[in-house]
Design a protein around this motif. Structure first.
Motif, PDB file in Angstrom:
ATOM      1  N   GLU A 194       0.830  -1.208   0.000  1.00 61.16           N
ATOM      2  CA  GLU A 194       0.000   0.000   0.000  1.00 61.16           C
ATOM      3  C   GLU A 194       0.861   1.253   0.000  1.00 61.16           C
ATOM      4  O   GLU A 194       0.570   2.222  -0.721  1.00 61.16           O
TER       5      GLU A 194
ATOM      6  N   LYS B  41       1.046   4.275  -2.879  1.00 57.38           N
ATOM      7  CA  LYS B  41       0.814   5.681  -2.549  1.00 57.38           C
ATOM      8  C   LYS B  41       1.999   6.554  -2.965  1.00 57.38           C
ATOM      9  O   LYS B  41       1.828   7.652  -3.490  1.00 57.38           O
TER      10      LYS B  41
ATOM     11  N   GLU C 115      -1.703  13.901   2.782  1.00 56.72           N
ATOM     12  CA  GLU C 115      -1.849  12.741   3.671  1.00 56.72           C
ATOM     13  C   GLU C 115      -0.609  12.646   4.566  1.00 56.72           C
ATOM     14  O   GLU C 115       0.521  12.541   4.073  1.00 56.72           O
TER      15      GLU C 115
ATOM     16  N   ALA D 249      -1.071  13.808  -3.863  1.00 53.59           N
ATOM     17  CA  ALA D 249      -1.160  13.223  -5.195  1.00 53.59           C
ATOM     18  C   ALA D 249      -1.234  14.264  -6.310  1.00 53.59           C
ATOM     19  O   ALA D 249      -0.758  14.019  -7.417  1.00 53.59           O
TER      20      ALA D 249
END
Length: 210
Positions: free
Chosen positions: A46, A50, A83, A118
């Motif tokens: 994961e 990311k 994030e 992102a």
């Protein structure tokens, strides 16, 4: 099993004690079970995804930060679509290696958190650098990456000085609209002078003022 200071022999699960008393120091040599290993592999996978999708990321040493400061930081990150999370160095090292960011291995020591975004390559640097200034030694930028390339702390601080994307868009739009706004003002003045060019109207107004 290690026996100290007396001697202990172990064969087929049986212990022979040659001297007493004996002090036992237990060493855990068991390998991680399949469930734990699978969970760690999932976390690394994961993280890898990311990082690959992120336009930029910043590594932080967050030692000494209070709960209130951490809460405020996370709220600011959410507002900027960043994030932010605390991650174990070992797991992050595997993820970075999967993404070809091996140069960041040296930064993976002590307490480590990662801020990524992102769609805005400047947002992580801007938010984190702002808190680094506020919190001084309790919050330190280690390094980071941008567009799949490792960047230095100096580069991150330079990126932090760039305005937020909405601000840049507003500035660009203002630059584009400036000539149109000027033209609208001139046309309005012409209309007020009965269709006469502004320059002519200004020349006629000058003798009257004399």
């Amino acid at each position: 099993m290690i026996c100290y200071p007396s001697l202990c022999l172990c064969a087929q699960g049986r212990f022979l004690f040659l001297n007493a008393p004996t002090i036992f120091l237990e060493v855990n040599t068991r390998m991680p079970n399949a469930k734990v290993l699978s969970e760690k592999q999932a976390i690394v996978a994961e993280l890898t995804e990311k990082i690959q999708k992120a336009s930029a990321g910043v590594l932080v040493d967050y030692k000494g930060i209070t709960v209130a400061e951490d809460t405020a930081l996370r709220a600011d990150c959410r507002e900027n679509n960043v994030e932010y999370s605390v991650i174990k160095n070992t797991l992050l090292r595997f993820a970075f290696n999967n993404c070809g960011l091996n140069e960041l291995d040296d930064q993976l020591n002590g307490s480590t958190s990662l801020a990524i975004c992102a769609d805005d390559p400047v947002a992580p640097a801007r938010v984190i650098a702002d808190y680094a200034k506020k919190l001084n030694d309790k919050f330190e930028i280690k390094g980071g990456f941008m567009d799949g390339k490792v960047v230095s702390r100096e580069t991150i601080n330079a990126l932090a000085a760039i305005p937020a994307l909405p601000v840049l868009q507003a500035q660009f739009l203002g630059t584009m609209l400036a000539p149109i706004t000027g033209l609208a003002v001139v046309l309005k003045q012409i209309a007020e002078k009965g269709g006469e060019p502004v320059a002519v109207a200004a020349e006629e107004a000058a003798p009257a003022a004399e």
